[in-house]
Structures are given as C-alpha cells and as structure tokens.
Design an enzyme around this catalytic site. Structure first.
Site, PDB file in Angstrom:
ATOM      1  N   GLY A  46       9.312   2.689  -2.278  1.00  0.00           N
ATOM      2  CA  GLY A  46       9.043   3.570  -3.237  1.00  0.00           C
ATOM      3  C   GLY A  46       9.481   4.850  -2.535  1.00  0.00           C
ATOM      4  O   GLY A  46       9.426   5.000  -1.344  1.00  0.00           O
ATOM      5  N   GLN A  51       8.690  14.011  -1.468  1.00  0.00           N
ATOM      6  CA  GLN A  51       9.258  13.459  -0.145  1.00  0.00           C
ATOM      7  C   GLN A  51      10.351  13.885   0.411  1.00  0.00           C
ATOM      8  O   GLN A  51      10.927  13.617   1.466  1.00  0.00           O
ATOM      9  CB  GLN A  51       8.823  12.009  -0.240  1.00  0.00           C
ATOM     10  CG  GLN A  51       7.724  11.348  -0.211  1.00  0.00           C
ATOM     11  CD  GLN A  51       7.576  10.081   0.115  1.00  0.00           C
ATOM     12  OE1 GLN A  51       7.678   9.090  -0.990  1.00  0.00           O
ATOM     13  NE2 GLN A  51       7.319   9.335   1.289  1.00  0.00           N
ATOM     14  N   CYS A  91       4.209   4.560   5.130  1.00  0.00           N
ATOM     15  CA  CYS A  91       4.713   5.635   4.295  1.00  0.00           C
ATOM     16  C   CYS A  91       5.942   6.291   5.008  1.00  0.00           C
ATOM     17  O   CYS A  91       5.716   6.650   6.103  1.00  0.00           O
ATOM     18  CB  CYS A  91       3.730   6.988   3.824  1.00  0.00           C
ATOM     19  SG  CYS A  91       4.234   8.333   3.099  1.00  0.00           S
ATOM     20  N   LEU A  92       6.948   6.514   4.138  1.00  0.00           N
ATOM     21  CA  LEU A  92       8.222   7.169   4.938  1.00  0.00           C
ATOM     22  C   LEU A  92       7.997   8.251   5.452  1.00  0.00           C
ATOM     23  O   LEU A  92       8.921   8.990   6.288  1.00  0.00           O
ATOM     24  CB  LEU A  92       9.500   7.223   3.881  1.00  0.00           C
ATOM     25  CG  LEU A  92      10.053   5.744   3.443  1.00  0.00           C
ATOM     26  CD1 LEU A  92      11.053   5.946   2.393  1.00  0.00           C
ATOM     27  CD2 LEU A  92      10.438   4.869   4.400  1.00  0.00           C
ATOM     28  N   HIS A 133       0.599   4.426  -4.606  1.00  0.00           N
ATOM     29  CA  HIS A 133       0.801   5.187  -3.377  1.00  0.00           C
ATOM     30  C   HIS A 133       1.627   6.379  -3.890  1.00  0.00           C
ATOM     31  O   HIS A 133       1.460   7.502  -3.406  1.00  0.00           O
ATOM     32  CB  HIS A 133       1.530   4.534  -2.530  1.00  0.00           C
ATOM     33  CG  HIS A 133       1.930   4.948  -1.355  1.00  0.00           C
ATOM     34  ND1 HIS A 133       1.376   4.690  -0.015  1.00  0.00           N
ATOM     35  CD2 HIS A 133       2.896   5.798  -1.112  1.00  0.00           C
ATOM     36  CE1 HIS A 133       2.101   5.652   0.804  1.00  0.00           C
ATOM     37  NE2 HIS A 133       3.206   6.273   0.323  1.00  0.00           N
ATOM     38  N   GLU A 134       2.570   6.228  -4.709  1.00  0.00           N
ATOM     39  CA  GLU A 134       3.515   6.997  -5.180  1.00  0.00           C
ATOM     40  C   GLU A 134       3.006   8.262  -5.948  1.00  0.00           C
ATOM     41  O   GLU A 134       3.321   9.428  -5.957  1.00  0.00           O
ATOM     42  CB  GLU A 134       4.954   6.608  -5.720  1.00  0.00           C
ATOM     43  CG  GLU A 134       5.618   5.656  -4.950  1.00  0.00           C
ATOM     44  CD  GLU A 134       5.917   6.042  -3.602  1.00  0.00           C
ATOM     45  OE1 GLU A 134       6.069   7.336  -3.081  1.00  0.00           O
ATOM     46  OE2 GLU A 134       6.188   5.258  -2.516  1.00  0.00           O
ATOM     47  N   HIS A 137       1.555  10.775  -3.959  1.00  0.00           N
ATOM     48  CA  HIS A 137       2.306  11.835  -3.559  1.00  0.00           C
ATOM     49  C   HIS A 137       2.597  12.935  -4.611  1.00  0.00           C
ATOM     50  O   HIS A 137       2.680  14.059  -4.170  1.00  0.00           O
ATOM     51  CB  HIS A 137       3.691  11.342  -3.133  1.00  0.00           C
ATOM     52  CG  HIS A 137       3.969  10.695  -1.810  1.00  0.00           C
ATOM     53  ND1 HIS A 137       3.576  11.181  -0.935  1.00  0.00           N
ATOM     54  CD2 HIS A 137       4.245   9.267  -1.430  1.00  0.00           C
ATOM     55  CE1 HIS A 137       3.707  10.430   0.346  1.00  0.00           C
ATOM     56  NE2 HIS A 137       4.154   9.045  -0.232  1.00  0.00           N
TER      57      HIS A 137
HETATM   58 NI    NI Z   1       4.453   7.614   0.946  1.00  0.00          NI
END
Ligand code: NI
Length: 166
Positions: A46, A51, A91-92, A133-134, A137
């Site tokens: 995702g 991000q 998480c990226l 999660h997204e 963000h």
């Molecule tokens: Ni993330």
C-alpha cells in the site's frame, strides 16, 4: 511511469492532514500510475500520496502484492469499524520498523475509484489492515502513534540512529 522518492520519518508531509481531491485530472492519473509503480518497486502492499510528498487523499493498495491486482481509492472515508485484531505492520516511510498494531478486523469504506465512480467496499483481515494503515497516512498518523509509549520511544531512537548514519 516513474518510481517516486518515498518520504521517510521525520518528513513534515507525513504529519499533515491530506486535502481531498477535487477533480481527477491528468495530473492525478499520472500521480496514481507513479504511485502504483513505486509501491511495487519498493515491495509495499500500500502507498498513500503523502508518502511521495503529495498531501492529497489518495491511496493505492495491493494486499496480494501482485501487479495488476492494485486498487486505487480517492477521498476514502471509513464508515464502519468492527472487531479488533493484532498484526505486524511495516511502513515504507519507517525503514526497518515492524510493530504489532491493533486494527479493526472488518471495515466498510466509501471512496472514488480512478474513474471518479463512488464505490463502497467491505474489507476484512489483512486487506482491512492495509486500508486502515494507509487511511492513517491521510490523517498525518504513523504506526508509531499506535503502539505503547515504551515501544514508540525505542522505535524513534532506532530511527534517529539510522538518520545519523545515512
Ligand atoms: Ni505506511
């Protein structure tokens, strides 16, 4: 299409509440294509627009991590939460971090798809976790906000060490 640079902690854009998309125009479509390419390139399931430095309410998800199965959700709003489940998340934007996070087991959400159609989706388990999660963000929240104070302190120490090194 191109792979975009991922903003990582403590970038300011990750802490902003993202703006709704007013019109799905060519710029948005291009951004979404680049986000999809970036998600697969970086082995994510995702990715939310903040991000990649764009404070807009856009996410791409691929819970199966399989190119071609991705979904695009614009202006997503979760309208129902049900149950609770613990699971590990990375998480990226927080390289090297994994933490156990409690999420609703099932959610129902509304969003626009890439064509601007209003959709309503029911998601469970890992799919529901990825969307939650997204969605965090888009509110300027990170998974470190969802763990205990002690765990957060440890993670932040570890992240700060990484920043100093490289
Ligand atoms: Ni993330």
């Amino acid at each position: 299409m191109s792979v975009l640079k991922i903003e990582s902690y403590p970038s300011d854009v990750l802490r902003k509440v993202a703006e709704p998309v007013k019109e799905i125009d060519d710029d948005i479509r291009r951004l979404v294509q680049d986000m999809i390419e970036t998600m697969y390139h970086d082995d994510g399931v995702g990715l939310a627009a903040p991000q990649v430095g764009v404070s807009k309410r856009i996410m791409v998800v691929s819970p199966e991590a399989e190119p071609g199965t991705e979904q695009v959700y614009i202006n997503l709003e979760i309208i129902h939460h049900e149950g609770a489940e613990l699971g590990y998340e990375g998480c990226l934007s927080l390289p090297g971090v994994a933490a156990e996070v409690k999420r609703a087991q099932k959610i129902i959400f509304k969003a626009l798809d890439i064509s601007g159609n209003e959709i309503q989706v029911e998601a469970e388990d890992f799919f529901a976790r990825v969307v939650q999660h997204e969605a965090d963000h888009l509110e300027g929240k990170l998974l470190i906000d969802r763990v205990s104070f002690t765990e957060r302190t440890d993670i932040i120490k570890q992240l700060n060490k990484q920043i100093m090194i490289g």
